[in-house]
Design a protein around this motif. Structure first.
Motif, mmCIF file in Angstrom:
data_model
loop_
_atom_site.group_PDB
_atom_site.id
_atom_site.type_symbol
_atom_site.label_atom_id
_atom_site.label_comp_id
_atom_site.label_asym_id
_atom_site.label_seq_id
_atom_site.Cartn_x
_atom_site.Cartn_y
_atom_site.Cartn_z
ATOM 1 N N LEU A 9 0.830 -1.204 0.000
ATOM 2 C CA LEU A 9 0.000 0.000 0.000
ATOM 3 C C LEU A 9 0.864 1.253 0.000
ATOM 4 C CD1 LEU A 9 -2.770 1.329 0.132
ATOM 5 C CD2 LEU A 9 -2.672 1.096 2.614
ATOM 6 N N ALA A 10 1.934 1.250 0.791
ATOM 7 C CA ALA A 10 2.837 2.403 0.835
ATOM 8 C C ALA A 10 3.486 2.639 -0.526
ATOM 9 C CB ALA A 10 3.898 2.189 1.908
ATOM 10 N N LEU A 11 3.931 1.581 -1.171
ATOM 11 C CA LEU A 11 4.533 1.716 -2.500
ATOM 12 C C LEU A 11 3.515 2.224 -3.514
ATOM 13 C CD1 LEU A 11 6.772 -1.459 -2.653
ATOM 14 C CD2 LEU A 11 7.532 0.921 -2.604
ATOM 15 N N GLU A 16 1.769 6.390 -7.102
ATOM 16 C CA GLU A 16 0.608 7.149 -7.570
ATOM 17 C C GLU A 16 0.778 8.641 -7.303
ATOM 18 O OE1 GLU A 16 -2.200 6.321 -9.243
ATOM 19 O OE2 GLU A 16 -1.465 4.277 -9.481
ATOM 20 N N GLY A 17 1.557 9.005 -6.318
ATOM 21 C CA GLY A 17 1.763 10.403 -5.992
ATOM 22 C C GLY A 17 2.746 11.122 -6.904
ATOM 23 N N PHE A 18 3.566 10.380 -7.636
ATOM 24 C CA PHE A 18 4.554 11.016 -8.513
ATOM 25 C C PHE A 18 3.907 11.859 -9.605
ATOM 26 C CE2 PHE A 18 7.912 7.758 -7.322
ATOM 27 C CZ PHE A 18 8.681 8.678 -6.634
ATOM 28 N N GLY A 19 2.836 11.368 -10.212
ATOM 29 C CA GLY A 19 2.191 12.097 -11.304
ATOM 30 C C GLY A 19 1.710 13.476 -10.896
ATOM 31 N N ASN A 25 -0.401 19.865 -13.947
ATOM 32 C CA ASN A 25 -1.265 20.290 -15.056
ATOM 33 C C ASN A 25 -1.592 19.130 -15.988
ATOM 34 O OD1 ASN A 25 -1.346 22.920 -14.157
ATOM 35 N ND2 ASN A 25 0.439 23.529 -15.350
ATOM 36 N N LYS A 26 -0.583 18.341 -16.341
ATOM 37 C CA LYS A 26 -0.810 17.182 -17.207
ATOM 38 C C LYS A 26 -1.694 16.158 -16.503
ATOM 39 C CE LYS A 26 3.382 17.542 -19.942
ATOM 40 N NZ LYS A 26 4.612 16.881 -20.376
#
Length: 61
Positions: A9-11, A16-19, A25-26
């Motif tokens: 879950l942490a990974l 998922e948070g990188f985007g 904006n993207k």
């Protein structure tokens, strides 16, 4: 077993948070495009992701 689930879950949260962190904006445009897709297409994409994940887990374990 529970520790492994927490690590997974942490990974997931990290990746998922990188985007949104790096390309907000993207990311926002991408989410808007996804929201406009027909429900059947979203279900198909979700199903494919689940199957690919299950196959990956099968080969990793």
């Amino acid at each position: 077993m529970f520790d492994t689930l927490i690590v997974a879950l942490a990974l997931l949260l990290i990746f998922e948070g990188f985007g949104p962190m790096l390309f907000p904006n993207k990311w926002q445009r991408f989410i808007q495009q996804v929201a406009q897709q027909p429900l059947s297409q979203l279900r198909t994409m979700g199903g494919v992701m689940v199957i690919v994940g299950m196959i990956t887990l099968y080969y990793l374990l």
